[in-house]
Every structure is written in structure tokens, then in C-alpha cells.
Motif scaffolding. Structure first.
Motif, PDB file in Angstrom:
ATOM      1  N   PRO A 166       0.795  -1.230   0.000  1.00  0.00           N
ATOM      2  CA  PRO A 166       0.000   0.000   0.000  1.00  0.00           C
ATOM      3  C   PRO A 166       0.827   1.279   0.000  1.00  0.00           C
ATOM      4  CG  PRO A 166       0.214  -0.765   2.240  1.00  0.00           C
ATOM      5  CD  PRO A 166       0.996  -1.750   1.368  1.00  0.00           C
ATOM      6  N   ARG A 167       2.151   1.185   0.065  1.00  0.00           N
ATOM      7  CA  ARG A 167       2.966   2.355   0.391  1.00  0.00           C
ATOM      8  C   ARG A 167       2.871   3.472  -0.638  1.00  0.00           C
ATOM      9  NH1 ARG A 167       8.603  -0.453   1.586  1.00  0.00           N
ATOM     10  NH2 ARG A 167       7.760  -1.830  -0.036  1.00  0.00           N
ATOM     11  N   GLU A 168       2.942   3.132  -1.905  1.00  0.00           N
ATOM     12  CA  GLU A 168       2.889   4.184  -2.922  1.00  0.00           C
ATOM     13  C   GLU A 168       1.569   4.935  -2.864  1.00  0.00           C
ATOM     14  OE1 GLU A 168       2.801   4.312  -7.772  1.00  0.00           O
ATOM     15  OE2 GLU A 168       4.325   3.036  -6.819  1.00  0.00           O
ATOM     16  N   THR A 169       0.477   4.188  -2.828  1.00  0.00           N
ATOM     17  CA  THR A 169      -0.847   4.806  -2.811  1.00  0.00           C
ATOM     18  C   THR A 169      -1.094   5.547  -1.507  1.00  0.00           C
ATOM     19  OG1 THR A 169      -1.549   2.876  -4.085  1.00  0.00           O
ATOM     20  CG2 THR A 169      -3.265   4.375  -3.368  1.00  0.00           C
ATOM     21  N   ALA A 170      -0.671   4.970  -0.386  1.00  0.00           N
ATOM     22  CA  ALA A 170      -0.871   5.623   0.914  1.00  0.00           C
ATOM     23  C   ALA A 170      -0.129   6.948   0.983  1.00  0.00           C
ATOM     24  CB  ALA A 170      -0.415   4.700   2.034  1.00  0.00           C
ATOM     25  N   ASN A 171       1.064   7.002   0.447  1.00  0.00           N
ATOM     26  CA  ASN A 171       1.822   8.250   0.478  1.00  0.00           C
ATOM     27  C   ASN A 171       1.261   9.276  -0.495  1.00  0.00           C
ATOM     28  OD1 ASN A 171       4.416   8.214   2.305  1.00  0.00           O
ATOM     29  ND2 ASN A 171       4.168   6.137   1.536  1.00  0.00           N
ATOM     30  N   MET A 172       0.707   8.826  -1.612  1.00  0.00           N
ATOM     31  CA  MET A 172      -0.017   9.749  -2.484  1.00  0.00           C
ATOM     32  C   MET A 172      -1.174  10.397  -1.720  1.00  0.00           C
ATOM     33  SD  MET A 172      -0.379   7.626  -6.034  1.00  0.00           S
ATOM     34  CE  MET A 172       1.004   7.231  -7.094  1.00  0.00           C
ATOM     35  N   ALA A 173      -1.937   9.558  -1.035  1.00  0.00           N
ATOM     36  CA  ALA A 173      -3.092  10.060  -0.288  1.00  0.00           C
ATOM     37  C   ALA A 173      -2.661  10.997   0.834  1.00  0.00           C
ATOM     38  CB  ALA A 173      -3.891   8.890   0.289  1.00  0.00           C
ATOM     39  N   LYS A 174      -1.528  10.673   1.478  1.00  0.00           N
ATOM     40  CA  LYS A 174      -1.103  11.455   2.639  1.00  0.00           C
ATOM     41  C   LYS A 174      -0.683  12.873   2.278  1.00  0.00           C
ATOM     42  CE  LYS A 174       0.181  12.661   6.739  1.00  0.00           C
ATOM     43  NZ  LYS A 174       0.631  14.016   6.364  1.00  0.00           N
ATOM     44  N   TRP A 175      -0.023  13.073   1.125  1.00  0.00           N
ATOM     45  CA  TRP A 175       0.347  14.453   0.790  1.00  0.00           C
ATOM     46  C   TRP A 175      -0.835  15.216   0.214  1.00  0.00           C
ATOM     47  CZ3 TRP A 175      -0.204  17.133  -3.619  1.00  0.00           C
ATOM     48  CH2 TRP A 175      -0.245  16.479  -4.847  1.00  0.00           C
ATOM     49  N   TRP A 176      -1.723  14.507  -0.485  1.00  0.00           N
ATOM     50  CA  TRP A 176      -2.789  15.194  -1.200  1.00  0.00           C
ATOM     51  C   TRP A 176      -3.980  15.530  -0.308  1.00  0.00           C
ATOM     52  CZ3 TRP A 176      -6.208  12.501  -5.453  1.00  0.00           C
ATOM     53  CH2 TRP A 176      -7.105  13.442  -5.972  1.00  0.00           C
ATOM     54  N   ALA A 177      -4.470  14.556   0.457  1.00  0.00           N
ATOM     55  CA  ALA A 177      -5.719  14.737   1.202  1.00  0.00           C
ATOM     56  C   ALA A 177      -5.648  15.889   2.209  1.00  0.00           C
ATOM     57  CB  ALA A 177      -6.120  13.429   1.879  1.00  0.00           C
ATOM     58  N   PRO A 178      -4.606  16.002   3.039  1.00  0.00           N
ATOM     59  CA  PRO A 178      -4.577  17.145   3.958  1.00  0.00           C
ATOM     60  C   PRO A 178      -4.556  18.496   3.248  1.00  0.00           C
ATOM     61  CG  PRO A 178      -3.090  15.437   4.713  1.00  0.00           C
ATOM     62  CD  PRO A 178      -3.525  15.037   3.342  1.00  0.00           C
TER      63      PRO A 178
ATOM     64  N   ALA B 218       8.113  14.622   2.541  1.00  0.00           N
ATOM     65  CA  ALA B 218       8.551  13.276   2.911  1.00  0.00           C
ATOM     66  C   ALA B 218       7.757  12.209   2.178  1.00  0.00           C
ATOM     67  CB  ALA B 218       8.418  13.094   4.419  1.00  0.00           C
ATOM     68  N   THR B 219       6.449  12.409   2.062  1.00  0.00           N
ATOM     69  CA  THR B 219       5.625  11.399   1.397  1.00  0.00           C
ATOM     70  C   THR B 219       5.821  11.409  -0.110  1.00  0.00           C
ATOM     71  OG1 THR B 219       3.788  12.978   1.528  1.00  0.00           O
ATOM     72  CG2 THR B 219       3.892  11.291   3.217  1.00  0.00           C
ATOM     73  N   LYS B 220       6.047  12.588  -0.686  1.00  0.00           N
ATOM     74  CA  LYS B 220       6.357  12.639  -2.120  1.00  0.00           C
ATOM     75  C   LYS B 220       7.685  11.945  -2.414  1.00  0.00           C
ATOM     76  CE  LYS B 220       3.864  16.960  -3.026  1.00  0.00           C
ATOM     77  NZ  LYS B 220       3.986  18.399  -3.357  1.00  0.00           N
ATOM     78  N   LEU B 221       8.621  12.043  -1.478  1.00  0.00           N
ATOM     79  CA  LEU B 221       9.899  11.370  -1.646  1.00  0.00           C
ATOM     80  C   LEU B 221       9.714   9.861  -1.744  1.00  0.00           C
ATOM     81  CD1 LEU B 221      13.011  11.579  -1.670  1.00  0.00           C
ATOM     82  CD2 LEU B 221      12.940  11.421   0.823  1.00  0.00           C
ATOM     83  N   VAL B 222       8.845   9.308  -0.895  1.00  0.00           N
ATOM     84  CA  VAL B 222       8.570   7.871  -0.951  1.00  0.00           C
ATOM     85  C   VAL B 222       8.028   7.494  -2.327  1.00  0.00           C
ATOM     86  CG1 VAL B 222       7.170   6.003  -0.013  1.00  0.00           C
ATOM     87  CG2 VAL B 222       8.173   7.705   1.531  1.00  0.00           C
ATOM     88  N   VAL B 223       7.080   8.273  -2.825  1.00  0.00           N
ATOM     89  CA  VAL B 223       6.472   7.969  -4.120  1.00  0.00           C
ATOM     90  C   VAL B 223       7.498   8.119  -5.243  1.00  0.00           C
ATOM     91  CG1 VAL B 223       4.657   8.590  -5.753  1.00  0.00           C
ATOM     92  CG2 VAL B 223       4.193   8.665  -3.286  1.00  0.00           C
ATOM     93  N   ALA B 224       8.299   9.186  -5.189  1.00  0.00           N
ATOM     94  CA  ALA B 224       9.295   9.414  -6.235  1.00  0.00           C
ATOM     95  C   ALA B 224      10.285   8.259  -6.318  1.00  0.00           C
ATOM     96  CB  ALA B 224      10.043  10.725  -5.969  1.00  0.00           C
TER      97      ALA B 224
ATOM     98  N   ARG C 190       9.760   5.198  -5.497  1.00  0.00           N
ATOM     99  CA  ARG C 190       9.106   4.001  -6.015  1.00  0.00           C
ATOM    100  C   ARG C 190       8.846   4.122  -7.516  1.00  0.00           C
ATOM    101  NH1 ARG C 190       7.731   0.454  -2.366  1.00  0.00           N
ATOM    102  NH2 ARG C 190       6.173  -0.528  -3.698  1.00  0.00           N
ATOM    103  N   LEU C 191       8.636   5.325  -7.988  1.00  0.00           N
ATOM    104  CA  LEU C 191       8.385   5.529  -9.419  1.00  0.00           C
ATOM    105  C   LEU C 191       9.680   5.535 -10.231  1.00  0.00           C
ATOM    106  CD1 LEU C 191       5.671   8.366  -9.290  1.00  0.00           C
ATOM    107  CD2 LEU C 191       5.303   5.931  -9.737  1.00  0.00           C
ATOM    108  N   LEU C 192      10.729   6.138  -9.683  1.00  0.00           N
ATOM    109  CA  LEU C 192      11.972   6.348 -10.432  1.00  0.00           C
ATOM    110  C   LEU C 192      13.093   5.401 -10.013  1.00  0.00           C
ATOM    111  CD1 LEU C 192      12.012  10.256 -10.296  1.00  0.00           C
ATOM    112  CD2 LEU C 192      11.569   8.854 -12.320  1.00  0.00           C
ATOM    113  N   GLY C 193      12.961   4.819  -8.810  1.00  0.00           N
ATOM    114  CA  GLY C 193      14.078   4.077  -8.255  1.00  0.00           C
ATOM    115  C   GLY C 193      14.979   5.012  -7.483  1.00  0.00           C
ATOM    116  N   ARG C 194      15.635   4.481  -6.466  1.00  0.00           N
ATOM    117  CA  ARG C 194      16.447   5.338  -5.589  1.00  0.00           C
ATOM    118  C   ARG C 194      17.582   6.023  -6.356  1.00  0.00           C
ATOM    119  NH1 ARG C 194      16.552   5.252  -0.075  1.00  0.00           N
ATOM    120  NH2 ARG C 194      14.891   4.056   0.930  1.00  0.00           N
ATOM    121  N   GLU C 195      18.095   5.370  -7.396  1.00  0.00           N
ATOM    122  CA  GLU C 195      19.235   5.953  -8.085  1.00  0.00           C
ATOM    123  C   GLU C 195      18.859   7.169  -8.917  1.00  0.00           C
ATOM    124  OE1 GLU C 195      17.205   3.018 -10.706  1.00  0.00           O
ATOM    125  OE2 GLU C 195      17.915   3.039  -8.624  1.00  0.00           O
TER     126      GLU C 195
END
Length: 379
Positions: free
Chosen positions: A307-319, A363-369, A371-376
Motif C-alpha cells: 500500500p505504500r505508494e498509494t498511501a503516500n499519495m493520499a497522505k500528501w494530497w488529502a490534507p 517526505a511522502t512525495k519522496l517515498v512515491v518518487a 518508487r516511481l523512479l528508483g532510488r538511483e
């Protein structure tokens, strides 16, 4: 694809909605002014099973899925956001304990949580370490067969009410693998409340760990494994916080829509003016979409998907969406919205704090980024 709740989930929502309408909402303003819950509220919440949501039935829990827990928090937040925090902590910390504790630990720890006798706090954030939680400085030094904890935790919701906390301290090398989680009682721990813009009855404060001694039986999941345990828990709690935010924003918009349908200006209700109704429509749409993302994250957790990618999307957007919606509601009500005598000003003050809780937007956008791009290739 099914967008409906089960009959059991609908019944749960109805039960909590009624409890919140009778025992929470009428006291929201009074609790905010006093800066604490009304006497007896936590016991009433425990009797409703609100601290047992995610705990196994064998230990007195309700063993509810993540979606159902999200439904409960959504209903409570619509009445008063501040009362959500002990419920959220019971779900998050209780879930970490249930997933990582030994059978003996669970037998001792979980039943009092389910009964509401143990009120929980999450002791992670420090004065100099919030988003960079892997750099925490509180230490646990070996002492005989146990440990002595020293350091300070701050910005901890429910500090004023907590009897126990999941405390994170450094037992080894710098970085996340040197952090251990301890579940401990808070008798004798120095605490101080913080004066906040909103959620004033939520009991946010600081704790000073001045030589708190814990035994080996207080270690959760093994030495050096604390950071990973709580990070996995955030995959669910961040989606729950997103639903709390949506509920506050929606409640504020409901007030604005009711006002727009009755307030008259220039010979007609103000809802007939596009400048009034169209912004409200936009915010209702954005909140609706944020709610779906949050529930998708909880559904993913329930069916065994990450759930991490979707949860972090929701966390930055919903508030953010909720703050914007509450602000628009305040503007729609005009001087009635600006006044603390009405509910919208408090809702706006309260929900701003969720832009910080359990991770900022960055912080939450960083998690999503990552996962989308890879840490490198990501920040």
C-alpha cells in the motif's frame, strides 16, 4: 471493481456515526477551549471497542481490516478530529506490537490496549529529528540485562493521556539499523504539553526520557529492528490520516453548502451565484478523489498488496485538499466562518496539523518518487 462497503462495514459506520454525534460532536468546542477531552470520553470510546479495531480477537480485539478501521476514523474525524489520535495510535502501535511481539508480550500488552486501560503514544519524533527519523538521537544504553533510555521526544500526540508508549532509541550504529523499539509504561516520565494552533484537546506534548529503565522484555521485535517496524506501519496509518483529513474538509464544506442554500443576497440565495457554488463543487470533487485514493491504499493492505505508494499519495494530497476546502468554506460563510463561535474556523485550525502528522508532503512525495523512479534516479 466494487466501490461499496460491505453490510458489516455500513453497520460499523452507522454505529460510530451515532456515537460521535451523541458523545463527541456536542463537546467539540468545549474540548477545544479547555484543551482536553471531557472526563469519561476515553472510557466511553473503549466501551465502543474503538481501541480494539486492529487487534487480534484472541487478545480481546476486533480484528478488523484496514478499510473498516479507516471508516471508523473517518466518522470520528467528522465530529472532532482531536478524538481520532488515541484510536489511530491504538491501531498503529497495536498493529506493530501484534506483528512483532512474542506470544508472552502479546498476552501481557494487547488485552489492556483493547480494553482502553493502556492509552498509547508513538515516541519517534525528537526536537532535531522529525522527517529524518532515522537520525534520532535518544539512546538506550545497556544496563545489566536491560537498557536505560535517555533523550527527548516531542510533538507526540496523546502525551497528556498516554499510559504507555512505543519508544525508539539508538542502540547501535548511525542510521536506521541502529534503532530499537521499546514498549514501556510512562510512570515517572516527565511530560509537558504544547500550545497548538489546532487539535488542542489531542494532548500533544514532549517527553523527557531521563534514565528510564526498561528490561529485555520491553524490546519489540529484536534489537536494531525498530525503524523498519514503524515504517511498515505508516503504509496504513498515512492512508487513515488522509481519510481523517477528508472527513474534516467534507464537514466544513457541508456547512458551507447549507449556508449557500439559505443565505440570501441580492434577492436570491447565494448558491445561485457561480462564484459561490463552483468553488464548492471543485473542492467536493477533489476531496472525493482523495478519499478514493486513501481507501484504495487500505484495500491494498487488506488483500496483501503493497500500500505504500498509494498511501503516500493520499497522505500528501488529502490534507492539502482538506485545508483548501475548509478555507473555502470559511470564505463562503464570511464573518460567520471567521468567528470561533461557528465550527468552520476550528476545523481549519485542526486540519492544518495533518499536513505534518506522520510525514510532511515532501517526505511522502519522496517515498512515491523513489518508487516511481528508483532510488538511483530520485531525490
Amino acid at each position: 471493481m466494487d466501490f461499496d462497503f460491505t453490510p458489516e462495514q455500513k453497520a460499523l459506520a452507522k454505529q460510530v456515526r451515532q456515537f460521535a454525534a451523541e458523545q463527541v460532536a456536542p463537546y467539540r468546542r468545549e474540548s477545544d477551549v479547555r484543551g482536553s477531552y471531557r472526563p469519561g470520553l476515553l472510557a466511553e470510546m473503549a466501551a465502543e471497542g474503538l481501541f480494539a479495531l486492529r487487534l487480534p480477537e484472541v487478545y480481546g480485539g476486533r480484528d478488523l481490516d484496514a478499510v473498516s478501521a479507516g471508516i471508523v476514523l473517518e466518522e470520528l474525524a467528522a465530529a472532532d478530529l482531536s478524538v481520532c489520535f488515541p484510536v489511530l495510535n491504538a491501531a498503529l502501535v497495536g498493529g506493530v506490537l501484534a506483528a512483532n511481539g512474542s506470544p508472552e508480550q502479546l498476552e501481557e500488552w494487547l488485552p489492556p490496549i483493547a480494553r482502553g486501560e493502556s492509552v498509547l503514544a508513538l515516541g519517534l519524533t525528537e526536537p532535531e529529528h522529525g522527517t529524518d527519523a532515522a537520525a534520532i538521537a535518544a539512546r538506550a544504553e545497556p544496563d545489566g540485562d536491560g537498557w536505560v533510555l535517555t533523550g527527548e521526544k516531542t510533538s507526540i500526540m496523546t502525551t497528556a493521556y498516554a499510559t504507555h508508549a512505543l519508544l525508539f532509541a539508538r542502540t547501535g550504529e548511525p542510521g536506521p539499523y541502529g534503532i530499537t523499539a521499546f514498549y514501556a509504561g510512562l510512570d515517572g516520565v516527565e511530560r509537558e504539553g504544547l500550545q497548538d494552533l489546532g487539535c488542542r484537546s489531542g494532548g500533544r506534548g514532549r517527553m523527557v526520557l531521563d534514565g528510564l529503565r526498561v528490561g529485555p522484555e520491553h524490546v519489540v521485535g529484536g534489537v536494531g529492528r525498530g525503524f523498519g517496524q514503524v515504517m511498515r506501519g505508516f503504509g496504513v496509518s498515512r492512508a487513515m490520516i488522509a481519510l481523517m483529513a477528508v472527513a474534516v474538509g467534507k464537514a466544513a464544506l457541508d456547512e458551507a453548502l447549507a449556508h449557500a442554500g439559505t443565505r440570501e443576497a441580492f434577492g436570491q440565495v447565494i448558491g445561485r451565484f457561480q462564484a459561490v457554488s463552483f468553488p464548492l463543487v471543485e473542492h467536493v470533487t477533489l476531496l472525493h478523489a482523495a478519499r478514493l485514493v486513501a481507501f484504495e491504499a487500505l484495500w491494498r493492505a487488506d488483500v496483501g498488496l503493497d500500500p505504500r505508494e498509494t498511501a503516500n499519495m493520499a497522505k500528501w494530497w488529502a490534507p492539502k485538499a482538506a485545508v483548501d476546502a475548509a478555507h473555502q468554506a470559511l470564505l463562503t460563510l464570511g464573518h460567520l466562518g471567521w468567528s470561533e463561535d461557528g465550527p468552520v474556523a476550528q476545523r481549519l485550525r485542526d486540519v492544518i496539523g495533518l499536513q505534518l502528522a506522520d510525514g510532511t508532503a515532501a517526505a511522502t512525495k519522496l517515498v512515491v518518487a523513489r518508487r516511481l523512479l528508483g532510488r538511483e534516479s530520485a531525490p
